[in-house]
Design a protein around this motif. Sequence first.
Motif, PDB file in Angstrom:
ATOM      1  N   LEU A 153       6.384 -10.271   4.725  1.00 24.60           N
ATOM      2  CA  LEU A 153       6.081  -9.429   3.574  1.00 24.60           C
ATOM      3  C   LEU A 153       7.326  -8.624   3.231  1.00 24.60           C
ATOM      4  O   LEU A 153       7.777  -7.798   4.034  1.00 24.60           O
ATOM      5  N   TYR A 160       3.070   0.085  -1.615  1.00 29.86           N
ATOM      6  CA  TYR A 160       2.962  -1.351  -1.380  1.00 29.86           C
ATOM      7  C   TYR A 160       1.654  -1.744  -0.717  1.00 29.86           C
ATOM      8  O   TYR A 160       1.443  -2.917  -0.424  1.00 29.86           O
ATOM      9  N   LYS A 161       0.775  -0.756  -0.472  1.00 28.70           N
ATOM     10  CA  LYS A 161      -0.524  -1.075   0.112  1.00 28.70           C
ATOM     11  C   LYS A 161      -1.566  -0.142  -0.473  1.00 28.70           C
ATOM     12  O   LYS A 161      -1.264   0.918  -1.022  1.00 28.70           O
ATOM     13  N   PHE A 167      -2.516  -5.026   1.432  1.00 25.03           N
ATOM     14  CA  PHE A 167      -1.131  -5.144   0.976  1.00 25.03           C
ATOM     15  C   PHE A 167      -1.107  -5.716  -0.442  1.00 25.03           C
ATOM     16  O   PHE A 167      -1.701  -6.756  -0.723  1.00 25.03           O
ATOM     17  N   LYS A 169       1.450  -6.929  -2.231  1.00 31.01           N
ATOM     18  CA  LYS A 169       2.250  -8.159  -2.347  1.00 31.01           C
ATOM     19  C   LYS A 169       2.717  -8.391  -3.783  1.00 31.01           C
ATOM     20  O   LYS A 169       2.607  -9.486  -4.330  1.00 31.01           O
TER      21      LYS A 169
END
Length: 662
Positions: A153, A160-161, A167, A169
């Motif tokens: 990742l 980012y989460k 997550f 992504k």
Amino acid sequence: MEFVQQKRGMTAEDLYKLNSVNDPQVSPCGTKAVYVQTSIHEEKHQYISNLFLTDLEKNISSQWTYGEGKNTSPRWSPDGSRLAFISDRSGKNQLFLMSASGGEAKALTKEHLSVSQPVWSPDGKKILAAISLAPDDKLDKEDRDEKKLPEPLVVEDMRYKSDAAGFVKNRKRQLAVVDVKTGKLELIGSREFDYNDGAWSPDGKSIAFTSNMTDDPDQTLISDVFILSLETNEQQQLTNSNGFFGNLSWSPDGSCLSFFGHEKEFQSATFSKIWLYKMETEELSCYSADWDVHISDAVVADFISGSVNPGLIWTEDSQGFYFILTDQGNTGVYYGSLEGQTLPVRFEQEHVYGLSVHPGSHTAVLGISSPDHPCDLYFFDFSTGENRQLTNVNDEFLQEIELAVPEAIKWNAEDGLEIHGWIMKPVGFKNGEKYPLVLEIHGGPHAMYANTYFHEFQMLASSGKAVLYTNPRGSHGYGQHFVDQVRGDYGGSDYTDLMSAVDYALETYDYIDKDRLGVTGGSYGGFMTNWIVGHTNRFKAAVTQRSISNWISFYGVSDIGYYFTEWEIGGNLIDDFDKLWQHSPLKYVTNVETPLLILHGEKDYRCPVEQAEQLYIALKRLKKETKLVRFPDANHELSRSGHPKLRIDRLNHIKNWFSEYL
């Protein structure tokens, strides 16, 4: 002799027997309404949500969808002939369409996409929906190899989460227009940004939405309002990149766009307000600027499933609107006119959690909960005052249950500030007997306990405990100054507010055993539980849930940690290390003498599980009485929408800990 059935108290397992009704939607003709009813399959331990139709004139309800999945977000077509809704029957949330007269539902979107928030176009030919897309995701087909090797990742953004989605992504939340006839999807705007809160203009030529299109969204935490012209593809920004806005709705004549939000005057403690943008003059104004109340529902509870913020609901003549307002431990419905006149049309000692209004007749369907009535839907005529109950989803089961009815209380805190709360006697209360007391502390902290059903409280009351729950400073419902007072003072006056609540209860109610006091809470309530046991030994048992114990490590690992810490504690990890440690319960762990049960979800990204691990190991290293319970695959919402079995396990751990030590 007539036999009288002996009633019993509520148990944790009774969650399996209770039904929740929510998201009512009145039909365009005003004679029907569709709603979502949710239950839990006791053997399969899974949620089941189906759509029901009620005839508002005959008070007759019938089930519309079946199966063991989740069917949610029902939305009528403008002419009332069709119904769009979201269903996970194929594995992911997809957009479905069915005739209002019944029959088989048709999937409009592909199985590889997850869809939410359907909004019909005014002509009924298209539906606007929200989807989440990674940069390489395709709209028309699944373009991934399910057997491909794992990849690292790569993270480049600060956010980012997400506690809700895991997550991210590099996924962006997008808005797509779905052709009802062909099912073809077309994205609006750019895949570079997140798009939310889509709303069609009444003429169908524009779409309003919210987004953060600043150069650095990680550093500039805002949500602006935009209008996109579908004819020219030009977009207009209505707000000034200085606040958070959402829940968009157009007046029927298209002259005004309304939304909720604020300009971050008090950061995360700022009240939500009503904003109006007049299209002709391009004038933006705050309709509720002088009101010292929070617009929308700020109630925290653990039972009602799938609540939807209805935003501002305009009347047919575009001269007024209805909305939900939070105040003094209740939520209710208010009416406002463009001339500035406002009045309550339904404001009682209760929690209005759902609202749908027919814009022409001023009739409505409301979802209402109270401490001894979990939830039901009601018909209201705001013009005549007529009201009647539409559903009775838990009546049969509740005939065998004795529910505790709380008493509202008020007292003055250490500095004289008036605080509001409630106390519940144990189920089966007998005069002359002494009972243990459990102090409950809500999360947020900018939320509100209210006159609503709370399953955890009822379970504790049925196990022989008195339950005290309050709204200390920092809570919504008591003015902007009140809600802002906790910021920068966690563990200060909020702590003395809670201790004054216990003092008041002991002085006022002689049935409470002062030597058998317990305390529990989740999130901010978990932080405060940790803080309390590090600062007093008056409690004989404590349960901390999804808590914060260390603001220093929280700063980097929470999905909101880097800005929430700065807004709420008033410092950051780089410049204010000592300040963060000063407000961390972990600093005071050597003072803890209270047996402490620690409950935490493994996938809680809001208050990550390392917060529980640090506290647990520190207590064990000091040979303190403690236990850690970790819930697999559970996020921060475990108590409200987590796996049913884990919700039951959590409740029983709380009950058993207090039963053992109190």
